[in-house]
Design a protein around this motif. Structure first.
Motif, short mmCIF file in Angstrom:
data_model
loop_
_atom_site.label_atom_id
_atom_site.label_comp_id
_atom_site.label_asym_id
_atom_site.label_seq_id
_atom_site.Cartn_x
_atom_site.Cartn_y
_atom_site.Cartn_z
N PRO A 176 39.43 32.20 45.19
CA PRO A 176 40.03 30.87 45.04
C PRO A 176 39.74 30.04 46.29
N LYS A 177 39.83 28.73 46.16
CA LYS A 177 39.58 27.81 47.27
C LYS A 177 40.84 27.62 48.11
N ARG A 178 40.61 27.22 49.38
CA ARG A 178 41.73 27.04 50.30
C ARG A 178 41.41 25.91 51.26
N GLU A 179 42.36 24.99 51.41
CA GLU A 179 42.18 23.89 52.36
C GLU A 179 42.58 24.34 53.77
N ILE A 180 41.81 23.93 54.76
CA ILE A 180 42.11 24.23 56.15
C ILE A 180 42.99 23.11 56.70
N THR A 181 44.15 23.48 57.20
CA THR A 181 45.13 22.50 57.67
C THR A 181 45.31 22.59 59.18
N VAL A 229 38.14 31.26 60.78
CA VAL A 229 37.37 31.20 59.52
C VAL A 229 37.08 32.61 59.02
N MET A 230 36.68 33.49 59.93
CA MET A 230 36.41 34.87 59.54
C MET A 230 37.68 35.56 59.03
N GLY A 231 38.80 35.33 59.71
CA GLY A 231 40.06 35.92 59.28
C GLY A 231 40.49 35.43 57.91
N ILE A 232 40.32 34.14 57.66
CA ILE A 232 40.65 33.59 56.35
C ILE A 232 39.73 34.19 55.28
N ALA A 233 38.45 34.36 55.62
CA ALA A 233 37.52 35.00 54.68
C ALA A 233 38.00 36.40 54.32
N ASN A 234 38.49 37.13 55.32
CA ASN A 234 39.00 38.48 55.05
C ASN A 234 40.20 38.42 54.10
N GLY A 235 41.09 37.47 54.33
CA GLY A 235 42.22 37.31 53.43
C GLY A 235 41.80 36.95 52.02
N MET A 236 40.76 36.11 51.91
CA MET A 236 40.24 35.76 50.59
C MET A 236 39.70 36.99 49.88
N TYR A 237 39.00 37.84 50.64
CA TYR A 237 38.48 39.10 50.08
C TYR A 237 39.64 39.94 49.53
N VAL A 238 40.68 40.10 50.32
CA VAL A 238 41.81 40.93 49.89
C VAL A 238 42.44 40.35 48.63
N ARG A 239 42.64 39.03 48.59
CA ARG A 239 43.28 38.40 47.43
C ARG A 239 42.42 38.47 46.17
N MET A 240 41.09 38.64 46.33
CA MET A 240 40.24 38.79 45.14
C MET A 240 40.53 40.10 44.42
N GLY A 241 41.06 41.10 45.13
CA GLY A 241 41.47 42.35 44.50
C GLY A 241 40.32 43.20 43.99
N ILE A 242 39.16 43.11 44.63
CA ILE A 242 38.03 43.92 44.18
C ILE A 242 38.36 45.40 44.31
N PHE A 243 38.93 45.77 45.44
CA PHE A 243 39.38 47.14 45.67
C PHE A 243 40.85 47.09 46.04
N LYS A 244 41.61 48.11 45.60
CA LYS A 244 43.03 48.16 45.95
C LYS A 244 43.20 48.30 47.46
N VAL A 255 37.78 22.28 52.36
CA VAL A 255 38.22 23.26 51.37
C VAL A 255 37.13 24.32 51.31
N ILE A 256 37.51 25.55 51.63
CA ILE A 256 36.52 26.62 51.70
C ILE A 256 36.83 27.72 50.68
N TYR A 257 35.82 28.51 50.40
CA TYR A 257 36.01 29.69 49.56
C TYR A 257 34.97 30.74 49.94
N LEU A 258 35.22 31.96 49.51
CA LEU A 258 34.35 33.09 49.81
C LEU A 258 33.52 33.45 48.59
N LYS A 259 32.22 33.53 48.80
CA LYS A 259 31.31 34.11 47.82
C LYS A 259 30.90 35.45 48.39
#
Length: 143
Positions: free
Chosen positions: A15-20, A59-74, A95-99
């Motif tokens: 999902p996308k996320r705005e940087i505030t 930015v890297m930390g937010i990317a890691n959080g995005m990875y976790v929220r995608m739920g690819i692995f438990k 507004v950023i997102y992780l591919k």
């Protein structure tokens, strides 16, 4: 999903996320990195960026959080950052997102675990790459 279900070449999008300003201020407070390009709009508006920018590590930390929220692995454990490049600044209001692309996977010598190399691409609202790198994670193998 689990290790057995993913394949090399699989692509996942967060999902996308705005940087505030609150994101940047909290990171500066937590880390003590109070560089004015991040914390002072007055200073930053006269910089080449024209506004405050997010810390690269934020930015890297937010990317890691995005990875976790995608739920690819438990569960997974970060084992290595092979590379991490910051391509363009992430500014307030971006507004950023992780591919995420599974580049490779292999089982470990230890039963029950696999290693996955994952390409992270942080894209902004204009689909420009802000940061990218390859991260290696150990993941559980079910069954």
């Amino acid at each position: 999903m689990n290790y057995e279900e993913i394949k090399e070449g699989d692509v996942f999008t967060s999902p996308k996320r705005e940087i505030t300003a609150a994101d940047i201020d909290a990171f500066a407070e937590l880390t003590g990195d109070n560089n004015e390009i991040h914390t002072s709009e007055e200073y930053a508006k006269n910089s080449r960026f024209g506004t405050r920018i997010a810390h690269g590590m934020l930015v890297m930390g937010i990317a890691n959080g995005m990875y976790v929220r995608m739920g690819i692995f438990k569960n997974s454990v970060l084992m290595e950052i092979k590379e991490w490049k910051l391509m363009r600044p992430v500014k307030l209001g971006d507004v950023i997102y992780l591919k995420l692309t599974i580049e490779s996977k292999r089982q470990t010598k230890r039963p029950g675990f696999g290693i996955c190399e994952m390409k992270y691409e942080i894209l902004n609202q204009d689909e420009d790459t802000a940061a990218e790198g390859t991260l290696v994670r150990m993941v559980p193998i079910s069954g």
